[in-house]
Motif scaffolding. Structure first.
Motif, PDB file in Angstrom:
ATOM      1  N   THR A   1      -5.217  -3.905   4.237  1.00  0.00           N
ATOM      2  CA  THR A   1      -5.878  -3.820   2.938  1.00  0.00           C
ATOM      3  C   THR A   1      -6.752  -5.053   2.784  1.00  0.00           C
TER       4      THR A   1
ATOM      5  N   GLU B   1      -4.934   2.773   2.705  1.00  0.00           N
ATOM      6  CA  GLU B   1      -4.639   2.681   4.135  1.00  0.00           C
ATOM      7  C   GLU B   1      -3.328   1.915   4.338  1.00  0.00           C
TER       8      GLU B   1
ATOM      9  N   SER C   1       0.834  -1.210   0.000  1.00  0.00           N
ATOM     10  CA  SER C   1       0.000   0.000   0.000  1.00  0.00           C
ATOM     11  C   SER C   1       0.867   1.258   0.000  1.00  0.00           C
TER      12      SER C   1
ATOM     13  N   ASP D   1      -3.509  -2.169  -5.783  1.00  0.00           N
ATOM     14  CA  ASP D   1      -3.060  -2.656  -4.484  1.00  0.00           C
ATOM     15  C   ASP D   1      -4.012  -3.772  -4.049  1.00  0.00           C
TER      16      ASP D   1
HETATM   17 MG   LIG Z   1      -1.861  -2.995   2.265  1.00  0.00          MG
END
Ligand SMILES: [Mg+2]
Ligand SMILES: Nc1nc2c(ncn2[C@@H]2O[C@H](COP(=O)(O)OP(=O)(O)O)[C@@H](O)[C@H]2O)c(=O)[nH]1
Length: 329
Positions: A114, A106, A94, A133
């Protein structure tokens, strides 16, 4: 003050109408928010998008009834290619997406921060590349839609944590998990084998957190374990070290070229390339510019960085990255 929204904003906005679940809507709204240039002229729009996202978030918290297996994600490809980030928990996926784009996923030092895929756009010179992501892959955890996203992507970034002495084992766990689903990661330079049993996916192994100790020792261990199967690179998503080189490698993994179209007597627009597959010919370029051009093409003139300065070439001529082409029909 005008909003000056980029063209991808409108492309992404169109996707809103095509998705069904609130979760998918939220992901697109978050992508839209990341595409809005941050200045006074867009404050209202930013606030509106944030309110919509917050509403969907609170609705999702009230109704946690969606069965996990029913979730599915599909991201329409935008930009010159779609690259998915995968890896073990806490590798910095991330943070890397955040460092390479305007998106704001986040980030936290605990696993499974995530939980749903998160799309973002990365600028590379004069093109945009889509990054996605995703949640971590572990021996115990990987959802069906996650495999599907890997299969659909044009390239993979496999992130590893250089501060972890177990990085080779966690990498192997990811590779094994994918292999169970007949996905085989291969080096970015390799031609994709024609045989069917596996989904071969070009992959760049990114060893992250090179600012931490003992990064160097762990990187040596990793390179040894990879033998010559992959040529990894080391970066720090946190300090930004190595990210410019990483962008170049992502571009080269995609096996694409940028070609500029030029009208006789005028200059080419270097901000607006056509992106084609590596190995494309003048005919492919002509077809991309206009569907009738390929058929009617008589010849082309070509300018390149080193070799050509306006020479005539025929329709089978193979193009290189950053060639300028004048189509004569
Ligand atoms: Mg992550
Ligand atoms: N020192 C350092 N920390 C990092 C780096 N990249 C990520 N982190 C930290 O590692 C933790 C996990 O990051 P995150 O991006 O959430 O990992 P993810 O689970 O792979 O998405 C967070 O505490 C980040 O601040 C880096 O390059 N250097």
């Amino acid at each position: 003050m005008p909003a000056n929204l980029p063209p991808q904003y409108f492309e992404t906005e169109r996707k809103l109408k095509t998705v069904k679940t609130p979760q998918e809507k939220r992901i697109i709204l978050e992508e839209l928010l990341s595409l809005v240039p941050k200045h006074k002229g867009t404050e209202k729009l930013q606030a509106l998008l944030k309110t919509k996202i917050a509403k969907l978030k609170s609705a999702a918290q009230k109704k946690p009834t969606i069965a996990k297996h029913a979730l599915s994600f599909h991201f329409e490809k935008t930009g010159a290619g779609q690259v998915i980030l995968i890896g073990p928990p806490n590798a910095g996926k991330s943070m890397l997406v955040k460092s390479l784009s305007n998106a704001n996923p986040e980030i936290a030092d605990y696993p499974f921060t995530t939980r749903t895929p998160y799309p973002a756009m990365m600028q590379y010179e004069n093109i945009q590349i889509q990054l996605i992501d995703t949640p971590p892959i572990t021996p115990e955890y990987m959802e069906v839609w996650h495999y599907e996203l890997v299969k659909e992507a044009d390239g993979i970034l496999l992130l590893l944590d250089l501060s972890s002495s177990g990085l080779v084992d966690t990498m192997q766990a990811v590779l094994d998990r994918l292999k169970e689903k007949k996905i085989e990661l291969i080096d970015e330079d390799r031609t994709i084998p024609a045989e069917v049993p596996f989904f071969y996916k070009r992959t760049l192994i990114v060893a992250n957190k090179r600012d931490l100790k003992p990064a160097e020792e762990n990187y040596d261990v990793l390179k040894k374990a990879l033998e010559s199967k992959f040529s990894p690179i080391s970066v720090s998503a946190n300090s930004g070290d190595g990210l410019e080189y990483l962008k170049k490698r992502i571009f080269s993994m995609l096996h694409i070229i940028r070609v500029y179209s030029k009208i006789p007597g005028k200059k080419a627009d270097f901000n607006d390339p056509y992106t084609l597959k590596k190995g494309s010919s003048v005919t492919t370029m002509a077809r991309t510019v206009h569907k009738d051009f390929a058929q009617n093409l008589k010849y082309a003139r070509i300018w390149s960085k080193t070799k050509y300065q306006g020479q005539k070439v025929n329709r089978n001529h193979i193009l290189e990255d950053e060639d300028v082409i004048e189509l004569h029909i």
